[in-house]
Enzyme design. Structure first.
Site, short mmCIF file in Angstrom:
data_model
loop_
_atom_site.label_atom_id
_atom_site.label_comp_id
_atom_site.label_asym_id
_atom_site.label_seq_id
_atom_site.Cartn_x
_atom_site.Cartn_y
_atom_site.Cartn_z
N GLU A 53 7.21 0.00 7.11
CA GLU A 53 7.54 -1.13 8.19
C GLU A 53 9.14 -0.73 8.51
O GLU A 53 9.27 -1.00 9.73
CB GLU A 53 7.50 -2.49 7.43
CG GLU A 53 7.59 -3.69 8.39
CD GLU A 53 7.13 -4.79 7.95
OE1 GLU A 53 6.00 -5.09 7.96
OE2 GLU A 53 7.89 -5.79 7.37
N HIS A 97 -7.73 12.92 -10.98
CA HIS A 97 -9.30 12.86 -11.21
C HIS A 97 -9.73 12.03 -9.62
O HIS A 97 -10.81 11.68 -9.49
CB HIS A 97 -9.78 11.99 -12.31
CG HIS A 97 -9.61 12.74 -13.55
ND1 HIS A 97 -10.63 13.37 -14.07
CD2 HIS A 97 -8.60 12.68 -14.23
CE1 HIS A 97 -9.93 13.99 -15.35
NE2 HIS A 97 -8.98 13.42 -15.38
N LYS A 107 0.61 -10.18 15.44
CA LYS A 107 0.59 -11.46 15.46
C LYS A 107 0.27 -12.17 16.60
O LYS A 107 -0.56 -13.09 16.75
CB LYS A 107 1.78 -12.12 14.49
CG LYS A 107 2.23 -11.73 13.25
CD LYS A 107 3.31 -12.39 12.74
CE LYS A 107 3.85 -12.19 11.50
NZ LYS A 107 5.25 -12.54 10.86
#
Length: 520
Positions: free
Chosen positions: A319, A348, A452
């Site tokens: 950000e 793994h 937004k």
């Protein structure tokens, strides 16, 4: 191939902090400190100005002062210092009063649990602290509403169960208008009401003065309100009341957490670039991605308790640095992608690709030298689980180096409040330095605001689609033409409504354009 000589040359340790950084496995040129000398000095200058209270977020005309939170003496005036000190003292006293039973739940019993309602930095910081440094057993259990996913909310409420009657809720939102947090607050309030509990006697706000949440909390008579200042961004708010109140409630040594950050700040404020861990990180990021973010950062902490650190760094780094324009307005599309796992799970999971696949990353290993607090246990003669963990760290690092995969290794003595504070401060300062090196603003987030706005428009159109539905079957194209919206958006809205009992699919055609919907 031995890196011993290069290791000695580029190994930096702060013995007083139990910290070291090893950049010897990064293939940078030795002249990096001279070729970037001008940018390095500019970055140091920008940091000095930021800490002194300069306007560091010109978009919003705001200072950026998260460094003051761990050393209020740095605050640019006595008024701010007083606010910082008083707020910290108030959060610690509030937690102590909860633990002692001075402040009780509405039923007269002591609070036993914490529910944090927030999103982004308002949740990630408290989550990291909860997972990494909460003592075991903790004085209070903790849960989170960190999304607007109703199924996730239901699961948390079910997990809390009858303890809801002794659960204190923290609603955290600087603006008070963040919809995910607003939704979580309303969901929590409904859950308390359903259980016959007075929500107002169980809830605390952490928000900006005069915000929607501040006004609501005061009008409803919530237990108390702690401030969030406009000079603290969400992704750097963990050392404000956002993080300190939840941490204190869980029994974390908050003063030591802040002291660790202050100690790292002090070291990286005074040291030259060659000895400055935060600047070294920033320079290695710049080298690895050629100053353009061309390689991802893979964060690999070899300690279970730091498994959320890569998630925390995703927001802090991405950000802050993911920007379309630089400070001159030129299009640069900067950023560094961050992902991670924990060692030795990484072996793994995806070390196979890191070693043999696309060389589009650099790794950041985090070593915690103390294996455990309890007595050692040998899993085979002469070797403990901790020996194996160290072996896997060094083995993975060496295996990557054999294929010219670059890595940085950070080491801390143990995992505790002080060392976690150090690590967070280190990366915060590295982000600031790197932003200066590539000439971007680390302290605004226009892309978040764009998302937004788009979501708000979607919800507005969703209401129109819902209202337009009737018993007469329509396609997404029909509704889109009628309402003047995008047909694909209309299709997704209708599908969403149908999945949640607010519409019916009466005919599923061979393609989305043929699907027909009616009101439920």
């Amino acid at each position: 191939m031995s890196h011993w000589d290069r290791f000695q040359k580029y190994f930096v340790r702060y013995s007083n902090l139990g910290f070291s950084i090893d950049i010897s496995h990064m293939a940078f040129e030795d002249n990096v400190f001279t070729t970037l000398a001008g940018r390095i000095e500019s970055a140091f200058k920008a940091m000095r100005e930021l800490e002194a209270g300069a306007i560091a977020n010109p978009d919003e005309q705001r200072m950026v002062g998260h460094y003051w939170l761990r050393d209020s003496r740095l605050a640019p005036n006595a008024g701010l210092k007083k606010e910082i000190d008083e707020t910290l003292a108030a959060t610690l006293k509030f937690a102590a009063d909860i633990h002692s039973g001075t402040i009780k739940a509405a039923n007269g019993k002591k609070f036993t649990r914490v529910l944090v309602v927030g999103i982004g930095g308002s949740a990630l910081g408290p989550q990291l602290i909860a997972h990494a440094i909460t003592p075991a057993p903790a004085p209070m259990a903790i849960s989170f509403f960190d999304n607007t996913d109703p199924d996730g909310i239901d699961r948390v409420i079910a997990e809390i169960g009858d303890e809801l009657s002794t659960t204190i809720t923290l609603v955290i939102s600087k603006s008070g208008g963040t919809k995910e947090t607003r939704n979580g607050m309303l969901e929590a309030e409904a859950a308390y009401k359903k259980a016959g509990l007075d929500f107002t006697q169980h809830v605390v706000a952490v928000t900006g003065d005069g915000s929607e949440l501040d006004k609501h909390a005061k009008a409803q008579g919530w237990l108390t309100i702690f401030p969030m200042w406009d000079w603290v961004g969400g992704r750097t708010s963990v050392m404000s009341a956002v993080g300190t109140i939840a941490a204190a409630l869980q029994g974390v040594d908050v003063p030591q957490f802040l002291a660790g950050a202050a100690a790292m700040d002090a070291e990286t404020r005074q040291r030259p670039a060659r000895e400055n861990a935060a600047m070294l990180l920033a320079l290695m990021w710049h080298h690895a991605g050629k100053g353009k973010g061309l390689k991802d950062m893979v964060v690999l902490p070899y300690k279970d308790r730091l498994v959320l650190f890569s998630k925390y760094l995703q927001q802090l780094v991405m950000e802050s640095l993911g920007k379309e324009h630089d400070l001159s307005g030129a299009v640069v599309n900067q950023g560094i992608a961050v992902y991670g796992n924990k060692g030795s799970t990484d072996q793994h999971a995806y070390v196979q690709q890191l070693r043999d696949g696309v060389n589009n990353f650099f790794a950041t290993f985090i070593e915690v030298r103390k294996a455990r607090d309890t007595a050692p246990f040998e899993v085979e003669p002469g070797f403990t689980s901790g020996d194996y963990l160290q072996g896997f760290l060094r083995g993975t690092r060496k295996a990557l180096a054999e294929k010219n995969r670059e890595s940085i290794t950070l080491s801390i003595a143990g995992i505790n409040a002080f060392s976690l504070g150090m690590l967070i401060a280190l990366f915060e300062r590295a982000v600031s330095f790197y932003a200066s090196l590539v000439n971007v603003n680390a302290y605004h987030q226009p892309g978040v605001e764009a998302g937004k706005k788009a979501a708000t428009e979607f919800l507005k159109q969703l209401a129109q689609v819902r209202a337009a539905l009737s018993s007469s079957a329509v396609t997404a194209g029909d509704l889109a033409a009628k309402l003047g919206i995008d047909a694909e958006d209309a299709f997704h809205m209708l599908t969403h409504l149908a999945a949640n009992g607010q519409a019916l699919v009466v005919s599923a055609g061979g393609s989305p354009s043929l699907d027909q919907f009616i009101t439920s």
